[in-house]
Scaffold this motif. Structure first.
Motif, short mmCIF file in Angstrom:
data_model
loop_
_atom_site.label_atom_id
_atom_site.label_comp_id
_atom_site.label_asym_id
_atom_site.label_seq_id
_atom_site.Cartn_x
_atom_site.Cartn_y
_atom_site.Cartn_z
N ASN A 156 3.30 2.54 -1.07
CA ASN A 156 3.57 2.38 0.36
C ASN A 156 2.76 3.31 1.25
OD1 ASN A 156 5.30 0.22 0.69
ND2 ASN A 156 7.03 1.40 -0.09
N PHE A 158 2.40 5.70 4.82
CA PHE A 158 3.23 6.81 5.31
C PHE A 158 4.13 6.42 6.48
CE2 PHE A 158 -0.56 7.12 8.01
CZ PHE A 158 0.03 7.16 9.26
N ASN A 159 3.83 5.32 7.16
CA ASN A 159 4.49 5.09 8.44
C ASN A 159 5.88 4.47 8.34
OD1 ASN A 159 3.22 2.78 7.55
ND2 ASN A 159 2.99 1.93 9.59
N LYS A 182 6.00 4.43 -5.16
CA LYS A 182 5.17 5.61 -4.88
C LYS A 182 4.97 5.62 -3.36
CE LYS A 182 1.13 7.38 -3.94
NZ LYS A 182 1.28 8.45 -2.93
N THR A 185 2.31 10.01 0.71
CA THR A 185 2.68 11.42 0.49
C THR A 185 3.18 12.11 1.75
OG1 THR A 185 1.21 11.60 -1.40
CG2 THR A 185 1.76 13.66 -0.27
N THR A 232 0.79 -1.39 0.28
CA THR A 232 0.64 -1.35 1.74
C THR A 232 -0.17 -0.12 2.10
OG1 THR A 232 2.73 -2.47 2.15
CG2 THR A 232 1.84 -1.18 3.94
N GLY A 233 -1.21 -0.31 2.89
CA GLY A 233 -2.02 0.83 3.31
C GLY A 233 -3.27 0.35 4.01
N SER A 234 -4.25 1.23 4.03
CA SER A 234 -5.48 0.91 4.77
C SER A 234 -6.34 -0.09 3.99
CB SER A 234 -6.27 2.19 5.00
OG SER A 234 -6.66 2.72 3.75
N THR A 237 -8.33 1.71 1.10
CA THR A 237 -7.62 1.94 -0.17
C THR A 237 -7.36 0.60 -0.86
OG1 THR A 237 -6.51 3.77 0.95
CG2 THR A 237 -5.71 3.21 -1.22
N GLN A 240 -10.18 -0.31 -3.01
CA GLN A 240 -10.19 0.40 -4.31
C GLN A 240 -9.18 -0.21 -5.27
OE1 GLN A 240 -9.84 4.72 -3.93
NE2 GLN A 240 -10.74 4.57 -1.89
N GLU A 257 -0.93 -5.58 1.78
CA GLU A 257 -0.67 -5.55 3.22
C GLU A 257 -1.57 -4.46 3.78
OE1 GLU A 257 1.21 -7.62 4.70
OE2 GLU A 257 2.26 -8.47 2.99
N ALA A 258 -2.58 -4.84 4.53
CA ALA A 258 -3.53 -3.84 5.01
C ALA A 258 -3.51 -3.78 6.53
CB ALA A 258 -4.90 -4.15 4.47
N CYS A 296 1.82 -1.16 11.61
CA CYS A 296 0.78 -2.12 11.21
C CYS A 296 0.81 -3.36 12.10
CB CYS A 296 0.98 -2.52 9.76
SG CYS A 296 2.65 -3.10 9.43
N GLU A 400 -9.25 -0.66 13.73
CA GLU A 400 -7.86 -0.35 14.02
C GLU A 400 -7.73 1.15 14.27
OE1 GLU A 400 -5.15 0.49 10.82
OE2 GLU A 400 -3.65 -0.90 11.60
N HIS A 477 6.09 -11.74 6.41
CA HIS A 477 5.31 -10.58 6.84
C HIS A 477 4.06 -10.52 5.98
CE1 HIS A 477 4.07 -6.68 8.17
NE2 HIS A 477 4.19 -6.15 6.97
P1 NAP Z 1 -3.59 4.72 2.80
O1 NAP Z 1 -4.25 6.02 3.00
O2 NAP Z 1 -4.41 3.56 2.42
O3 NAP Z 1 -2.45 5.00 1.70
C1 NAP Z 1 -1.53 4.00 1.31
C2 NAP Z 1 -0.91 4.37 -0.01
O4 NAP Z 1 -1.90 4.27 -1.05
C3 NAP Z 1 -0.40 5.80 -0.08
O5 NAP Z 1 0.79 5.84 -0.85
C4 NAP Z 1 -1.52 6.53 -0.80
O6 NAP Z 1 -1.11 7.70 -1.43
C5 NAP Z 1 -1.92 5.48 -1.81
N1 NAP Z 1 -3.27 5.64 -2.36
C6 NAP Z 1 -4.28 6.43 -1.93
N2 NAP Z 1 -5.36 6.25 -2.72
C7 NAP Z 1 -5.02 5.35 -3.66
C8 NAP Z 1 -5.70 4.74 -4.75
N3 NAP Z 1 -6.97 5.05 -5.04
N4 NAP Z 1 -5.05 3.84 -5.50
C9 NAP Z 1 -3.78 3.51 -5.23
N5 NAP Z 1 -3.08 4.04 -4.20
C10 NAP Z 1 -3.68 4.94 -3.42
O7 NAP Z 1 -2.78 4.28 4.10
P2 NAP Z 1 -1.84 5.18 5.01
O8 NAP Z 1 -2.72 6.11 5.77
O9 NAP Z 1 -0.70 5.74 4.23
O10 NAP Z 1 -1.22 4.09 6.00
C11 NAP Z 1 -1.83 3.65 7.18
C12 NAP Z 1 -2.45 2.28 7.00
O11 NAP Z 1 -1.52 1.39 6.42
C13 NAP Z 1 -2.87 1.65 8.32
O12 NAP Z 1 -4.16 1.13 8.19
C14 NAP Z 1 -1.87 0.52 8.52
O13 NAP Z 1 -2.36 -0.57 9.28
C15 NAP Z 1 -1.54 0.15 7.15
N6 NAP Z 1 -0.22 -0.45 7.08
C16 NAP Z 1 -0.10 -1.78 6.85
C17 NAP Z 1 1.15 -2.38 6.80
C18 NAP Z 1 1.31 -3.84 6.52
O14 NAP Z 1 2.43 -4.24 6.19
N7 NAP Z 1 0.30 -4.65 6.62
C19 NAP Z 1 2.30 -1.60 6.98
C20 NAP Z 1 2.15 -0.25 7.22
C21 NAP Z 1 0.89 0.31 7.27
P3 NAP Z 1 -1.23 9.12 -0.67
O15 NAP Z 1 -0.36 9.04 0.51
O16 NAP Z 1 -0.76 10.08 -1.70
O17 NAP Z 1 -2.68 9.27 -0.33
#
Ligand code: NAP
Length: 523
Positions: A156, A158-159, A182, A185, A232-234, A237, A240, A257-258, A296, A400, A477
């Motif tokens: 997931n 952080f938000n 997970k 962090t 869910t994340g950027s 990531t 990767q 979900e990016a 997001c 974004e 979603h």
């Molecule tokens: P992020 O940096 O991509 O991190 C997301 C998750 O992935 C974290 O738990 C992170 O762990 C983990 N991670 C990092 N490197 C990884 C790897 N190599 N392999 C697997 N997992 C890894 O995103 P964020 O900064 O937490 O969140 C902000 C982004 O999320 C924004 O771009 C937002 O638009 C997007 N988002 C999308 C949605 C949706 O539903 N579409 C919802 C919420 C947020 P660590 O925290 O330990 O680095």
């Protein structure tokens, strides 16, 4: 040294063996707790979840698993005050913003508890009717859905430390699939506490619900072909994740979900005195400031007829001007902090990049902070940008900025507006504002192929609409293309990701038994 939070993995609580990452209060700058996953036996923990947790969950029927979700809701509700305290300290959010995450997560879990109840005593689902495979009416095909015999790894952002956990875990557990979560962090504390409360209440069988806090290192290596992963994340990531051998070689099913450049669109024909105009202005200002724009689904691009550009800039700016920013502990504050300094730097840099192609229509840079030291607090005021030449503003359609920032863009015609919206390359949600039902319906269909959700707002639903950025568990979603191509929630549709579909070809009498059977899997 601050407290090191334990992981719950392999059916036991255990601390990482490293020094870990320190979680910090983004307003006061004080260290809170630490998380660490160093030294966990990942292969053994995944096997325990897969084998022990999975078998125990699959032995239960949907109704029994739904009852477990309902019991978890009660535990979480009893501990809400602690969650709000953690959110204030670790996410820097005001009470209303913490509610979106905390109560939104509990509501989603409760919704799946109710939905699961409706599935009754079954252990598998049937998908549509039997179909004949040839002239012979005796030999037919029936599609069935059975829970995957793997584990669901939930990674997931952080938000949403609460909602992000439960919107994924609820459909997985209801499906009969054990989860390992997970959290991001920076805000892992709230996820950890919620899991701890539910685990300590002894609701789910051992191995059904596990949490690993800290680095993601090694988690994807532990995935096997029948496991699934929801990320869910950027976008970076996510890229990767897609390249990892678990996905590219072992075909682990993955939902992504990016990030997303969501739009708000005022239909042609509305003027500045119309109710639709007022609804757009209100929603844009709200979306920019809820959770300091760290959603997001937040509105990033605002499309209005070119004749209304100045009026919209003025009206949105006036609303933003009344937003008090600072320490969420002060009752007069409406908008708290970004999650940490890294995010604040990222937002400031992103804003500068957008400003190479956009004017600043309302500048939040000099917003005074209430009860917060600008040298320490990760607070930024809301900023509205605008680009009179929407076609030339490439960066606005591509980048974004994950903070309280949106860009106003004028369009010449309805066709032009749709072209500009589609330059987001696939988004989570678009909201449309207008008073003509036919025009609203036409625009919704025109945007449906590039958006997971279309939120259509007319004056008659002004009081009852659920909000552009609020994700309701009944609705899908996710979004195509740049938004990650994923699908979550949408009521019982969410269970599909955690089930395997198989076509059983057999005699009609065998298939009839299979359609009505309530039996648990024999092995
Ligand atoms: P992020 O940096 O991509 O991190 C997301 C998750 O992935 C974290 O738990 C992170 O762990 C983990 N991670 C990092 N490197 C990884 C790897 N190599 N392999 C697997 N997992 C890894 O995103 P964020 O900064 O937490 O969140 C902000 C982004 O999320 C924004 O771009 C937002 O638009 C997007 N988002 C999308 C949605 C949706 O539903 N579409 C919802 C919420 C947020 P660590 O925290 O330990 O680095």
């Amino acid at each position: 040294m601050t407290e090191l939070l334990p992981n719950y993995f392999g059916g036991q609580w255990s601390h990482g063996t490293g020094t870990g990452s320190t979680l910090v209060d983004p307003v006061l700058g004080t260290p809170l707790v630490r998380v660490d996953a160093t030294g966990l036996d990942l292969a053994a923990g995944f096997a325990f979840a897969r084998d022990t947790g999975g078998a125990a969950l699959r032995a239960l029927n949907y109704r029994e698993r739904a009852a477990l979700l309902g019991a978890a809701v009660k535990v979480l509700q009893a501990n809400r005050d602690a969650y709000y305290e953690i959110a204030t300290a670790n996410s820097g959010t005001v009470k209303n913003d913490s509610a979106v995450d905390i109560d939104g997560g509990i509501f989603t879990l409760g919704t799946y508890a109710k939905l699961g109840e409706s599935l009754g005593e079954r252990h598998h689902l049937v998908d549509a009717d039997m179909v004949r495979l040839g002239k012979d009416p005796l030999f037919q095909s029936q599609h069935v859905l059975v829970p995957t015999r793997g584990v669901a790894l939930l990674i997931n952002a952080f938000n949403f430390p609460s909602w992000g956990l439960w919107e994924k875990a609820a459909p997985a557990l209801l499906s009969g699939v054990p989860v390992i979560v997970k959290p991001g962090t920076a805000t892992a504390w709230l996820t950890q506490r919620m899991v701890q409360d539910v685990v300590n209440a002894g609701i789910f069988p051992p191995g059904a619900l596990s949490i690993v806090c800290g680095s993601s290192a090694g988690l994807l290596d532990a995935l096997q072909p029948l496991d699934v992963m929801s990320f869910t994340g950027s976008a970076e990531t996510a890229h990767q994740v897609r390249l990892h051998a678990a996905v590219s070689q072992r075909s682990v099913r993955v939902n992504i979900e990016a990030d997303s450049l969501n739009s708000a669109y005022l239909l042609p024909g509305e003027d500045a005195s119309s109710a639709a105009f007022g609804l757009l202005v209100k929603e844009v200002a709200r979306e920019m400031t809820v959770k300091s724009g760290q959603k997001c689904t937040a509105i990033r691009r605002v499309f209005v007829p070119e004749a209304l550009y100045d009026a919209a800039a003025q009206a949105i700016g006036a609303r933003l001007a009344s937003t008090t920013v600072g320490n969420p502990r002060n009752e007069s504050v409406r908008m708290g902090a970004l999650v940490n300094r890294a995010q604040m730097t990222s937002v400031r840099q992103g804003l500068q990049q957008l400003q190479t192609q956009a004017d600043t229509l309302y500048d939040g840079a000099n917003t005074p902070l209430v009860d917060a030291d600008p040298a320490i607090a990760c607070c930024v005021g809301p900023t509205l940008l605008g680009a009179r030449n929407a076609d030339a503003a490439d960066v606005v359609h591509a980048m974004e900025v994950f903070g309280p920032v949106a860009t106003l863009l004028p369009y010449r015609s309805g066709t032009h507006a749709l072209e500009l919206i589609r330059r987001g390359q696939g988004s989570l949600v678009a909201s449309i504002y207008g008073s003509d039902p036919q025009a609203l319906a036409d625009a919704a269909l025109a945007l449906a192929d590039s958006h997971g959700r279309v939120h259509s707002i007319s004056p008659d639903v002004a009081a009852s609409q659920t909000g552009h950025g609020n994700v309701m568990p009944q609705s899908l979603h996710g979004g195509p293309g740049r938004a990650g191509g994923g699908e979550e929630l949408g009521g019982l549709r969410a269970l599909g990701f955690y089930h395997r579909r198989s076509a059983v070809q057999a005699s009609t009498s065998v298939l009839s038994l299979l359609r009505t059977s309530d039996a648990a899997p024999t092995v």
